[in-house]
Design a protein around this motif. Structure first.
Motif, PDB file in Angstrom:
ATOM      1  N   SER A 112      -3.110   4.465   9.825  1.00  0.00           N
ATOM      2  CA  SER A 112      -2.377   4.993   8.879  1.00  0.00           C
ATOM      3  C   SER A 112      -0.965   4.591   8.985  1.00  0.00           C
ATOM      4  O   SER A 112      -0.315   4.383  10.187  1.00  0.00           O
ATOM      5  N   VAL A 113      -0.435   4.032   7.908  1.00  0.00           N
ATOM      6  CA  VAL A 113       1.091   3.273   8.109  1.00  0.00           C
ATOM      7  C   VAL A 113       2.058   4.382   6.984  1.00  0.00           C
ATOM      8  O   VAL A 113       1.677   4.502   5.884  1.00  0.00           O
ATOM      9  N   GLU A 172       1.674  10.398  -2.051  1.00  0.00           N
ATOM     10  CA  GLU A 172       0.968   9.449  -1.180  1.00  0.00           C
ATOM     11  C   GLU A 172       2.289   9.146  -0.065  1.00  0.00           C
ATOM     12  O   GLU A 172       3.185   8.471  -0.547  1.00  0.00           O
ATOM     13  N   VAL A 173       2.079   9.291   1.048  1.00  0.00           N
ATOM     14  CA  VAL A 173       3.078   9.184   2.069  1.00  0.00           C
ATOM     15  C   VAL A 173       2.745   8.038   3.169  1.00  0.00           C
ATOM     16  O   VAL A 173       3.544   7.215   3.457  1.00  0.00           O
ATOM     17  N   THR A 174       1.366   7.607   3.035  1.00  0.00           N
ATOM     18  CA  THR A 174       0.765   6.598   3.898  1.00  0.00           C
ATOM     19  C   THR A 174       0.117   5.626   3.228  1.00  0.00           C
ATOM     20  O   THR A 174      -0.545   5.858   2.150  1.00  0.00           O
ATOM     21  N   ASN A 217      -2.774   4.705  16.562  1.00  0.00           N
ATOM     22  CA  ASN A 217      -3.502   4.267  14.933  1.00  0.00           C
ATOM     23  C   ASN A 217      -2.562   4.903  13.932  1.00  0.00           C
ATOM     24  O   ASN A 217      -2.931   4.883  12.840  1.00  0.00           O
ATOM     25  N   PHE A 218      -1.359   5.362  14.345  1.00  0.00           N
ATOM     26  CA  PHE A 218      -0.403   5.914  13.286  1.00  0.00           C
ATOM     27  C   PHE A 218       0.705   4.984  13.449  1.00  0.00           C
ATOM     28  O   PHE A 218       1.426   5.005  14.516  1.00  0.00           O
ATOM     29  N   LEU A 219       1.335   4.362  12.435  1.00  0.00           N
ATOM     30  CA  LEU A 219       2.533   3.689  12.579  1.00  0.00           C
ATOM     31  C   LEU A 219       3.494   4.322  11.449  1.00  0.00           C
ATOM     32  O   LEU A 219       3.239   4.230  10.359  1.00  0.00           O
ATOM     33  N   ASP A 220       4.726   4.329  12.116  1.00  0.00           N
ATOM     34  CA  ASP A 220       5.758   4.714  11.138  1.00  0.00           C
ATOM     35  C   ASP A 220       6.738   3.725  10.819  1.00  0.00           C
ATOM     36  O   ASP A 220       7.533   3.318  11.686  1.00  0.00           O
ATOM     37  N   ASP A 234      11.835   0.979   7.181  1.00  0.00           N
ATOM     38  CA  ASP A 234      11.629  -0.339   6.910  1.00  0.00           C
ATOM     39  C   ASP A 234      11.115  -0.597   5.431  1.00  0.00           C
ATOM     40  O   ASP A 234      11.650  -1.511   4.573  1.00  0.00           O
ATOM     41  N   PHE A 235      10.040   0.283   5.091  1.00  0.00           N
ATOM     42  CA  PHE A 235       9.634   0.017   3.616  1.00  0.00           C
ATOM     43  C   PHE A 235      10.611   0.593   2.863  1.00  0.00           C
ATOM     44  O   PHE A 235      10.805   0.095   1.699  1.00  0.00           O
ATOM     45  N   ASN A 236      11.503   1.563   3.147  1.00  0.00           N
ATOM     46  CA  ASN A 236      12.657   1.991   1.904  1.00  0.00           C
ATOM     47  C   ASN A 236      13.795   1.018   2.004  1.00  0.00           C
ATOM     48  O   ASN A 236      14.393   0.936   0.810  1.00  0.00           O
TER      49      ASN A 236
END
Length: 621
Positions: A179-180, A197-199, A349-352, A356-358
């Motif tokens: 989950s990213v 949708e956050v991920t 298995n969770f990546l924050d 970077d996406f913003n």
């Protein structure tokens, strides 16, 4: 009895194949995946029944900064055609594949048979699965046995994609789903939606069990936690046997634990809880022999002989004193003799990557509003995929879009050393917005515009070529990062630009052989990594890798003219030589090559056509 079983003789090949698959799935107890297949066959794939995909050079778009730099590839064309070519040039040569395919939301730019697939299309999920299946099957054959593939996706097609990948890559090779986090929970994009949708998600598969998962590496050289010393206050502690071990017991008044400054001679303390109770020999010993003594021997110290890898020859255990409200014991150990300077931990298995996406809009100096991925996110995937230990790795992205994968790998090389290479494949597809811009610019109604498209009006074709994704986004971004822009320092690398082209299958076999031989030379250079022309005649060409450490030598004259001169040139070349000789069959007469050293030989185009037949068969499955 299944009604289909009564009608087996009337099934076509596709129906029979799917029926057999369902039987196998049901017998093995596994979940299966079925969908409406080829109700509307994909025209891109159907083309391969009439034409052979090849590559053609686009030298005016090459970016060659230094012959000593690695040569990376950008291939413009539908990725099914590009993958078909790569099946010949890069079979089992790819270390890592990353793709960010269309999410099929109905609002993105997923195109099937020259039409955008919208949310109201009743077969959009089936179209998407047909589209993905054929490309993933080709992609799997490109991976090395120790290679891996990572696929970004959102929840729209996540679950069917997982089942599809289980089928293609095998369920045993599934590693995990990440989950990213891609946006803040309060940054609402559409207020009319029920859920925000956050991920997004990332599927991770290996090609086989030869792939080794890379883990997080942390510094393990510190001695900061080694601060304890045990002072024994008696020379005659009680002795007891516990299992195969001799144990000396110290009552609370027979020892002291002293905490001081960090030292390589001191001990560290570990609380025996959670998975440690069964996870190592100390935890298992404590649970087997000491845990039951929590009340009867509270505050005791135990010196267990012949235990530990710190060279002391023993290990201390304690049970906490009563009143400390603790349910777990402790053990003390010295510095392990074989301690590595780096300790490995599994990735969560969770990546924050929300930040970077913003901030991704400014990366690469190009605007791309349809799923641009951050460079830092991709570099993290390269690390997780084991590329730090593969300095000559090859990375493939066949949904290259904005070209983020290319920039990320070039930066990865700069940070970690090495000459890893990328292959970017993207079509020159136009977006819905590009169509709207053209209509507005030309003051066209939708009906007029659709007529121009159908008639392939040159004005529209020229506009679409110039404003397609490869021409206006992918290639300009590679220019920016290789040549520098807005204070961004140029990265080391060369870019070679190709387009997919075709050789028609109509006509005689001999004519097909002649035509394919003439147009396959760029493919051969890509396969061998030799892009510098050394010598060219009307009968043959010789290419080298720039440093003249290897050669690709192609003889393509159908009448055998100047073959003696070709052989003479081969005899003069020092180093390994890949020879491609025109032949109508699968054999080449090597008698005239007796004095040529260090070569391997392949008839062309026979091997290309044989491999291509497999691609055609796959496309019709």
């Amino acid at each position: 009895m299944d009604k289909r079983q009564e009608n087996l003789e009337n099934m076509d090949a596709e129906e029979l194949r799917e029926y057999i698959y369902e039987l196998n799935e049901s017998e093995s107890g596994k979940l299966g995946l079925s969908w409406d297949r080829e109700r509307e066959p994909e025209k891109i794939v159907e083309q391969c029944g009439e034409m052979v995909p090849v590559l053609e050079e686009v030298p005016e778009r090459d970016i060659v900064r230094d012959p000593a730099f690695q040569n990376d590839l950008l291939i413009q064309g539908d990725n099914f055609h590009s993958l078909s070519v790569l099946t010949y040039t890069h079979s089992e040569k790819i270390d890592l594949i990353y793709i960010d395919p269309p999410y099929n939301t109905g609002n993105d730019n997923f195109v099937y048979n020259d039409h955008f697939v919208d949310a109201d299309d009743g077969f959009r999920h089936s179209k998407w699965l047909n589209f993905m299946e054929k490309r993933l099957r080709l992609a799997r054959d490109l991976l090395k046995e120790d290679g891996c593939i990572l696929i970004s996706i959102n929840e729209n097609e996540l679950f069917v994609l997982k089942l599809l990948c289980d089928r293609i890559f095998k369920e045993k090779n599934y590693l995990t789903t990440f989950s990213v986090k891609v946006r803040h929970e309060d940054r609402i994009l559409k207020g009319d939606k029920d859920f925000h949708e956050v991920t997004e998600f990332l599927l991770f598969y290996r090609k086989s069990d030869k792939f080794r998962v890379s883990k997080r590496k942390e510094d393990n050289s510190s001695i900061e936690k080694y601060v304890y010393r045990v002072q024994e206050l008696t020379d005659a502690p009680e002795e007891e046997r516990m299992g195969s071990k001799t144990v000396y017991k110290f009552r609370p008044d027979q020892y002291k634990i002293i905490k001081g400054k960090p030292s390589a001679d001191a001990l560290s303390v570990t609380n025996i809880r959670g998975s440690l109770k069964e996870g190592n020999s100390s935890g298992r010993f404590f649970m087997a022999y000491l845990n039951e003594r929590f009340e009867s021997e509270a505050g005791f110290l135990y010196k267990v002989m012949d235990m530990g890898a710190d060279g002391l020859g023993y290990r201390y255990f304690t049970i906490p004193e009563q009143g400390k409200n603790r349910k777990n014991g402790d053990y003390y150990q010295g510095l392990p003799l074989n301690r590595s300077a780096v300790k490995e931990f599994p990735y969560p298995n969770f990546l924050d990557f929300e930040v970077d996406f913003n901030n991704v809009a400014r990366e690469g100096g190009v605007e791309f509003r349809n799923g641009k991925k951050p460079v830092e996110f991709l570099k993290f995937l390269f690390t997780m995929g084991g590329l730090e230990d593969k300095p000559e790795a090859v990375v493939l992205d066949f949904f290259a879009g904005s070209g983020s994968t290319g920039q990320a790998l070039l930066e990865f090389n700069r940070e970690h050393g090495g000459n890893r290479k990328f292959i970017l494949c993207t079509n020159n597809e136009i977006s819905k917005q590009t169509e709207k811009n053209f209509r507005k610019e030309k003051s066209l109604s939708k009906k007029q515009f659709d007529g121009m498209k159908e008639k392939k009006d040159p004005a529209w074709l020229d506009y679409a070529e110039e404003n397609g994704i490869c021409s206006s986004v992918t290639w300009p971004r590679m220019q920016n990062v290789l040549q520098g822009y807005d204070g961004y320092e140029p990265l080391e690398g060369n870019l070679l630009y190709y387009r997919t082209n075709f050789v028609g299958l109509s006509g005689s076999r001999d004519q097909l052989y002649y035509d394919l031989t003439e147009k396959c030379i760029p493919m051969l250079c890509v396969k061998e990594g030799t892009h510098v022309l050394k010598e060219a005649t009307e009968e043959f060409r010789i290419y080298t890798d720039g440093e003249e450490k290897g050669y690709t030598c192609v003889y393509f004259d159908v009448f055998g003219m100047d073959y003696d001169l070709f052989v003479e040139r081969l005899e003069q070349l020092q180093g390994p030589k890949a020879l491609y000789i025109f032949a109508l069959g699968d054999q080449v007469d090597e008698r005239e090559l007796m004095d040529v050293e260090d070569y391997r030989i392949e008839p062309i185009p026979y091997r290309i056509l044989e491999l291509y037949k497999k691609v055609v068969r796959l496309s019709k499955e």
